[in-house]
Design a protein around this motif. Structure first.
Motif, PDB file in Angstrom:
ATOM      1  N   PHE A   1       0.869  -1.178   0.000  1.00 58.20           N
ATOM      2  CA  PHE A   1       0.000   0.000   0.000  1.00 58.20           C
ATOM      3  C   PHE A   1       0.907   1.229   0.000  1.00 58.20           C
ATOM      4  O   PHE A   1       1.863   1.294   0.775  1.00 58.20           O
ATOM      5  N   ARG A   2       0.574   2.206  -0.847  1.00 57.66           N
ATOM      6  CA  ARG A   2       1.263   3.505  -0.817  1.00 57.66           C
ATOM      7  C   ARG A   2       0.185   4.556  -0.569  1.00 57.66           C
ATOM      8  O   ARG A   2      -0.834   4.599  -1.242  1.00 57.66           O
ATOM      9  N   LEU A   3       0.442   5.424   0.398  1.00 59.37           N
ATOM     10  CA  LEU A   3      -0.567   6.407   0.821  1.00 59.37           C
ATOM     11  C   LEU A   3      -0.197   7.800   0.344  1.00 59.37           C
ATOM     12  O   LEU A   3       0.951   8.222   0.451  1.00 59.37           O
ATOM     13  N   GLY A   4      -1.174   8.507  -0.163  1.00 59.61           N
ATOM     14  CA  GLY A   4      -0.984   9.896  -0.609  1.00 59.61           C
ATOM     15  C   GLY A   4      -2.191  10.703  -0.205  1.00 59.61           C
ATOM     16  O   GLY A   4      -3.074  10.240   0.499  1.00 59.61           O
ATOM     17  N   THR A   5      -2.244  11.980  -0.668  1.00 61.50           N
ATOM     18  CA  THR A   5      -3.384  12.828  -0.365  1.00 61.50           C
ATOM     19  C   THR A   5      -3.848  13.515  -1.628  1.00 61.50           C
ATOM     20  O   THR A   5      -3.132  13.547  -2.618  1.00 61.50           O
TER      21      THR A   5
END
Length: 221
Positions: free
Chosen positions: A217-221
């Protein structure tokens, strides 16, 4: 805060097998993303059937709104008792759920610990254990942030390299260090999974003795 979630998973089958015993399934819905890694012991057709069935059951329950802790318990309920001769039917698994509010929930049964990197640096995860029918499940709930990377692998990834002067194969901390070195703020989940599996396959001289699997999982906004 609304968090963007980039998730990807892939497997490489054991050398000489037509089917991969490990299975990864990613479920997206309006509230977030749930990912399932089912770890097929021994590899081959039998393991593939068992993990496919397990992943499908988990997918159905998660789509029906069953909390992942309850889903994990139900899967373990169907597995053989500890010490049974039919232990080959056991399916270890990692189940990760990340809603768009950023509160991650992890459930694991006999799979390597999940790795959390925050801007490329490891962050410890608080994990609690509970017993069920003689088995131990590990659970963790944690708030995650922009640029966090969550990595889960099957047990086969920790045996690669045994023939390359890595006497005990890759350890989890070695794998974590490798992913820390590979960190880039724009790296996609797919890129990181392929990088990790390519490294595992290379350390196995292109002939892995166990199924290799990874999800990120890679998290961004």
């Amino acid at each position: 805060m609304y968090i963007k979630i980039d998730a990807y998973g892939e497997c490489i089958q054991k050398y000489g097998e037509e089917l991969c015993g490990d299975q990864v399934k990613i479920i997206r819905n309006p509230s977030g993303v749930t990912a399932i890694l089912a770890d097929g012991l021994g590899g081959g057709t039998k393991a593939s059937l068992l993990t496919s069935f397990t992943a499908k059951i988990m997918e159905t329950m998660c789509k029906s709104g069953v909390p992942i802790g309850q889903a994990a318990d139900m899967i373990v309920e169907f597995q053989p008792e500890t010490g049974e001769q039919d232990s080959a039917h056991k399916v270890p698994f990692t189940l990760i759920q990340i809603p768009f509010n950023g509160m991650m929930h992890v459930e694991q049964f006999e799979t390597p610990d999940v790795i959390l990197l925050r801007r490329g640096k490891p962050v410890p995860m608080h994990v609690s254990c509970r017993g069920l029918r003689g088995k131990t499940l590990r659970s963790g709930v944690m708030s995650i942030k922009q640029a966090d990377t969550v990595i889960a692998v099957g047990s086969g990834m920790l045996s690669v390299g045994a023939k390359r002067n890595l006497k005990n194969g890759w350890r989890l901390e070695t794998l974590s260090a490798y992913m820390q070195n590979a960190y880039h703020p724009r790296a996609s989940a797919e890129h990181l999974v392929r990088l990790l599996l390519n490294a595992g396959n290379s350390l196995s001289f292109g002939k892995p003795e166990k199924d290799l699997s990874a999800m990120v999982f890679r998290l961004g906004t």
